[in-house]
Design a protein around this motif. Structure first.
Motif, PDB file in Angstrom:
ATOM      1  N   GLN A 194       0.839  -1.207   0.000  1.00 34.61           N
ATOM      2  CA  GLN A 194       0.000   0.000   0.000  1.00 34.61           C
ATOM      3  C   GLN A 194       0.874   1.258   0.000  1.00 34.61           C
ATOM      4  O   GLN A 194       0.621   2.218  -0.705  1.00 34.61           O
ATOM      5  CB  GLN A 194      -0.884  -0.048   1.257  1.00 34.61           C
ATOM      6  N   ALA A 195       1.935   1.232   0.818  1.00 33.14           N
ATOM      7  CA  ALA A 195       2.797   2.409   0.952  1.00 33.14           C
ATOM      8  C   ALA A 195       3.614   2.647  -0.312  1.00 33.14           C
ATOM      9  O   ALA A 195       3.693   3.773  -0.812  1.00 33.14           O
ATOM     10  CB  ALA A 195       3.719   2.234   2.152  1.00 33.14           C
ATOM     11  N   LEU A 196       4.214   1.583  -0.851  1.00 29.94           N
ATOM     12  CA  LEU A 196       5.159   1.800  -1.948  1.00 29.94           C
ATOM     13  C   LEU A 196       4.513   1.722  -3.330  1.00 29.94           C
ATOM     14  O   LEU A 196       5.064   2.232  -4.292  1.00 29.94           O
ATOM     15  CB  LEU A 196       6.321   0.815  -1.842  1.00 29.94           C
ATOM     16  N   THR A 197       3.352   1.118  -3.443  1.00 28.00           N
ATOM     17  CA  THR A 197       2.676   1.118  -4.748  1.00 28.00           C
ATOM     18  C   THR A 197       1.802   2.363  -4.878  1.00 28.00           C
ATOM     19  O   THR A 197       1.771   3.009  -5.911  1.00 28.00           O
ATOM     20  CB  THR A 197       1.791  -0.138  -4.914  1.00 28.00           C
ATOM     21  N   LEU A 198       1.082   2.683  -3.796  1.00 30.73           N
ATOM     22  CA  LEU A 198       0.102   3.768  -3.893  1.00 30.73           C
ATOM     23  C   LEU A 198       0.489   5.019  -3.110  1.00 30.73           C
ATOM     24  O   LEU A 198      -0.237   5.995  -3.113  1.00 30.73           O
ATOM     25  CB  LEU A 198      -1.260   3.270  -3.382  1.00 30.73           C
ATOM     26  N   ASP A 199       1.641   4.957  -2.400  1.00 29.11           N
ATOM     27  CA  ASP A 199       2.073   6.068  -1.549  1.00 29.11           C
ATOM     28  C   ASP A 199       0.988   6.427  -0.531  1.00 29.11           C
ATOM     29  O   ASP A 199       0.723   7.576  -0.265  1.00 29.11           O
ATOM     30  CB  ASP A 199       2.417   7.299  -2.414  1.00 29.11           C
ATOM     31  N   ARG A 200       0.343   5.392  -0.003  1.00 25.98           N
ATOM     32  CA  ARG A 200      -0.739   5.627   0.962  1.00 25.98           C
ATOM     33  C   ARG A 200      -0.498   4.836   2.240  1.00 25.98           C
ATOM     34  O   ARG A 200      -0.012   3.703   2.185  1.00 25.98           O
ATOM     35  CB  ARG A 200      -2.078   5.177   0.397  1.00 25.98           C
ATOM     36  N   PRO A 201      -0.885   5.430   3.364  1.00 22.37           N
ATOM     37  CA  PRO A 201      -0.752   4.678   4.615  1.00 22.37           C
ATOM     38  C   PRO A 201      -1.847   3.630   4.741  1.00 22.37           C
ATOM     39  O   PRO A 201      -2.896   3.737   4.107  1.00 22.37           O
ATOM     40  CB  PRO A 201      -0.927   5.764   5.690  1.00 22.37           C
ATOM     41  N   CYS A 202      -1.582   2.648   5.578  1.00 23.23           N
ATOM     42  CA  CYS A 202      -2.586   1.617   5.852  1.00 23.23           C
ATOM     43  C   CYS A 202      -3.418   2.111   7.035  1.00 23.23           C
ATOM     44  O   CYS A 202      -2.918   2.173   8.157  1.00 23.23           O
ATOM     45  CB  CYS A 202      -1.854   0.317   6.172  1.00 23.23           C
ATOM     46  N   LEU A 203      -4.660   2.496   6.783  1.00 23.37           N
ATOM     47  CA  LEU A 203      -5.466   3.158   7.813  1.00 23.37           C
ATOM     48  C   LEU A 203      -6.571   2.258   8.362  1.00 23.37           C
ATOM     49  O   LEU A 203      -7.429   2.717   9.118  1.00 23.37           O
ATOM     50  CB  LEU A 203      -6.076   4.448   7.238  1.00 23.37           C
ATOM     51  N   THR A 204      -6.572   1.036   7.960  1.00 19.87           N
ATOM     52  CA  THR A 204      -7.583   0.099   8.447  1.00 19.87           C
ATOM     53  C   THR A 204      -6.882  -1.196   8.833  1.00 19.87           C
ATOM     54  O   THR A 204      -5.868  -1.554   8.251  1.00 19.87           O
ATOM     55  CB  THR A 204      -8.618  -0.163   7.325  1.00 19.87           C
ATOM     56  N   ARG A 205      -7.404  -1.872   9.832  1.00 22.68           N
ATOM     57  CA  ARG A 205      -6.831  -3.153  10.242  1.00 22.68           C
ATOM     58  C   ARG A 205      -7.892  -4.240  10.115  1.00 22.68           C
ATOM     59  O   ARG A 205      -9.079  -3.992  10.373  1.00 22.68           O
ATOM     60  CB  ARG A 205      -6.395  -3.127  11.718  1.00 22.68           C
ATOM     61  N   THR A 206      -7.442  -5.436   9.782  1.00 24.63           N
ATOM     62  CA  THR A 206      -8.333  -6.598   9.878  1.00 24.63           C
ATOM     63  C   THR A 206      -7.905  -7.365  11.119  1.00 24.63           C
ATOM     64  O   THR A 206      -6.726  -7.715  11.255  1.00 24.63           O
ATOM     65  CB  THR A 206      -8.206  -7.495   8.632  1.00 24.63           C
ATOM     66  N   ILE A 207      -8.830  -7.562  12.022  1.00 26.55           N
ATOM     67  CA  ILE A 207      -8.492  -8.309  13.246  1.00 26.55           C
ATOM     68  C   ILE A 207      -9.496  -9.454  13.418  1.00 26.55           C
ATOM     69  O   ILE A 207     -10.592  -9.422  12.855  1.00 26.55           O
ATOM     70  CB  ILE A 207      -8.499  -7.399  14.501  1.00 26.55           C
ATOM     71  N   ALA A 208      -9.087 -10.439  14.215  1.00 26.77           N
ATOM     72  CA  ALA A 208     -10.003 -11.552  14.497  1.00 26.77           C
ATOM     73  C   ALA A 208     -10.760 -11.243  15.778  1.00 26.77           C
ATOM     74  O   ALA A 208     -10.252 -10.539  16.653  1.00 26.77           O
ATOM     75  CB  ALA A 208      -9.202 -12.833  14.661  1.00 26.77           C
ATOM     76  N   ILE A 209     -11.979 -11.749  15.871  1.00 26.46           N
ATOM     77  CA  ILE A 209     -12.686 -11.696  17.152  1.00 26.46           C
ATOM     78  C   ILE A 209     -13.226 -13.100  17.419  1.00 26.46           C
ATOM     79  O   ILE A 209     -14.004 -13.649  16.628  1.00 26.46           O
ATOM     80  CB  ILE A 209     -13.765 -10.584  17.204  1.00 26.46           C
ATOM     81  N   GLY A 210     -12.727 -13.712  18.503  1.00 23.65           N
ATOM     82  CA  GLY A 210     -13.086 -15.102  18.761  1.00 23.65           C
ATOM     83  C   GLY A 210     -13.176 -15.402  20.237  1.00 23.65           C
ATOM     84  O   GLY A 210     -13.022 -14.517  21.085  1.00 23.65           O
ATOM     85  N   GLY A 211     -13.434 -16.669  20.529  1.00 22.40           N
ATOM     86  CA  GLY A 211     -13.563 -17.086  21.925  1.00 22.40           C
ATOM     87  C   GLY A 211     -14.979 -17.529  22.222  1.00 22.40           C
ATOM     88  O   GLY A 211     -15.908 -17.291  21.438  1.00 22.40           O
ATOM     89  N   THR A 212     -15.139 -18.150  23.382  1.00 25.68           N
ATOM     90  CA  THR A 212     -16.448 -18.719  23.715  1.00 25.68           C
ATOM     91  C   THR A 212     -17.460 -17.674  24.166  1.00 25.68           C
ATOM     92  O   THR A 212     -18.625 -18.005  24.394  1.00 25.68           O
ATOM     93  CB  THR A 212     -16.297 -19.783  24.817  1.00 25.68           C
ATOM     94  N   GLY A 213     -17.032 -16.422  24.310  1.00 25.79           N
ATOM     95  CA  GLY A 213     -17.983 -15.387  24.710  1.00 25.79           C
ATOM     96  C   GLY A 213     -18.474 -14.555  23.539  1.00 25.79           C
ATOM     97  O   GLY A 213     -19.111 -13.517  23.733  1.00 25.79           O
TER      98      GLY A 213
END
Ligand code: SF4
Ligand code: SF4
Length: 469
Positions: A256-275
């Protein structure tokens, strides 16, 4: 490559491969501290209007790594302790994180290696890199002896590399090209699961075109994806210079940074567990309100919410309001205060166990419903050796525990507590419920501190000798 120990803990609540985008919030709460960073040098003032990608603060102890504004908004410095709050949030313009599909290969005119490294720091992509041996942020001007790229994520429940790769394989391979352009001749080791599947074969075929990438197929056993374990297995000794390490999300941020000169402003995270209602993956901006996530996903009335995976994550403190830039997953467990009476001795086919004890030796392994109540109570080490069997670092956790119990720190150092990679498996399998991992973390810090003080004392002595000469 040979691996030692390792063990897969089977828990219910594994996130599936779906990725849901959370709605834009009214405010973002950006923590000033994360696992590795402390953004102590502020670059903005109270009430200032900022644009997405502007620098809010930097970490002077980590090569001035920036904390970037994930969205446009107004800065509030006093609203929450240890956070920068952004209010009146404006959503990202559509396709602000374009995947640059039309650009098949990394553009070679993106500048010199030094200029690219500077861009990676400025655009927040450098913070996805690790020193494989220490887990610290590598020096952006340094020269590594090798780079390890890993698509494998074995600790339950963290964001999975395959989930990210499925959506952006092209971006990923372009990111690899960019990574290679930062190096001279150093090898890139590419860790991939040793499984056969249509998608795994597709990834292998993509990578085979790159002669400078050495494929590293690793068994799906925790924690064989650990960077220190991989570096040691490849005989990349820390004495021969740093080994850079980066996961799938980091390679995508580099692209993202070196192809588009743009920062990464979003994250993909997991949400898990028995709750959690439906364990999956979510796309959020750093600073996304924790409460908005838990309101949507957590059904347990009394949950324990962990920043990270089951074995190495840390419980979010009461003051935590938003997710940090280094967050890779949220794990939610039911908080059970009362321990089961003589729980450790109770048989039952619903009980997973590392040992083949009670009915677990007769039944198939089951996926456990994990709660925060450990079975049984803390008791002295019973020398069962389970901890040594699972330890991927090849050390004797029970022996080191016995030294530390008697404050024999030098003996613990000689038993190589420094090799511990803090995977947490020994603590998990220990039937005596001894928190070995926490003990070793503390011991390693003590030993490091002693070494640091000895170095400083020696430097002072030498300075005095030079002055008097
Ligand atoms: S936490 Fe350390 S000592 Fe325990 S199993 Fe993992 S590497 Fe071995
Ligand atoms: S697993 Fe626990 S009880 Fe068993 S040898 Fe290790 S420290 Fe001792």
């Amino acid at each position: 490559m040979r691996f030692k120990g390792g063990y897969n803990v089977l828990f219910q609540g594994k996130p599936d491969g779906a990725v849901q985008t959370m709605p834009e919030p009214e405010k973002l709460y950006l923590p000033l501290r994360s696992e590795r960073f402390h953004f102590s040098s502020l670059s903005v003032e109270e009430g200032q209007q900022v644009q997405a990608g502007d620098v809010l603060a930097t970490d002077p102890d980590n090569f001035d790594i920036p904390l970037l504004a994930p969205r446009a908004g107004r800065v509030r410095l006093e609203q929450a302790e240890n956070h920068i709050v952004l209010e009146s949030i404006e959503g990202l313009p559509e396709h602000a994180e374009l995947d640059g599909r039309e650009i098949l290969h990394a553009e070679q005119k993106a500048g010199t290696a030094a200029a690219k490294r500077e861009a990676l720091v400025r655009l927040g992509a450098w913070q996805f890199l690790y020193d494989a041996h220490t887990q610290a942020l590598p020096d952006p001007t340094g020269t590594p002896q090798a780079v390890i790229v890993s698509t494998v994520s074995l600790e339950p429940f963290l964001v999975r590399g395959d989930v990210l790769l499925h959506r952006r394989l092209l971006n990923f391979t372009r990111g690899l090209e960019h990574l290679q352009s930062l190096l001279e001749y150093q090898p890139i080791y590419f860790a991939i699961p040793d499984i056969r599947s249509e998608f795994a074969d597709l990834v292998r075929n993509h990578i085979r075109g790159y002669a400078w990438v050495k494929l590293l197929e690793i068994p799906l056993v925790y924690p064989y994806d650990d960077f220190a374990i991989l570096a040691r297995g490849l005989e990349l000794s820390s004495g021969n210079g740093p080994v850079w390490a980066v996961r799938t999300e980091g390679v995508l941020a580099i692209d993202q940074a070196l192809t588009l000169d743009r920062p990464c402003l979003t994250r993909t995270i997991a949400i898990g567990g028995t709750g959690v209602v439906s364990p999956s993956h979510i796309e959020v901006a750093p600073g996304y309100p924790l409460k908005a996530i838990t309101d949507k996903y957590v059904f347990e009335p009394n949950p324990r919410i962990i920043d990270g995976g089951i074995l190495t994550g840390k419980v979010f403190g009461d003051e935590a309001l938003g997710i940090g830039t280094e967050c890779r997953g949220i794990t939610v467990l039911p908080e059970l205060k009362e321990r089961e009476f003589l729980g450790f001795a109770r048989p039952g086919s619903d009980r997973g166990s590392f040992s083949a004890c009670f009915l677990s030796s007769l039944t198939h392994r089951i996926r456990e419903r994990l709660t925060t109540a450990m079975r049984g109570e803390l008791r002295p080490c019973v020398s069962c050796n389970f901890c040594e069997e699972v330890c991927p670092a090849g050390i004797s956790p029970h022996l080191i525990h016995k030294y530390l119990y008697r404050d024999l720190i030098e003996e613990a150092a000689q038993a190589r507590v420094d090799l511990c990679v803090e995977c947490g498996l020994c603590s998990y399998v220990c039937p005596s419920k001894i928190d070995l991992r926490a003990q070793f973390t503390e011991a390693r810090e003590l030993i490091e501190q002693d070494k640091r003080e000895a170095r400083e004392a020696k430097a002072r002595e030498e300075a005095v000798e030079e002055t008097s000469a």
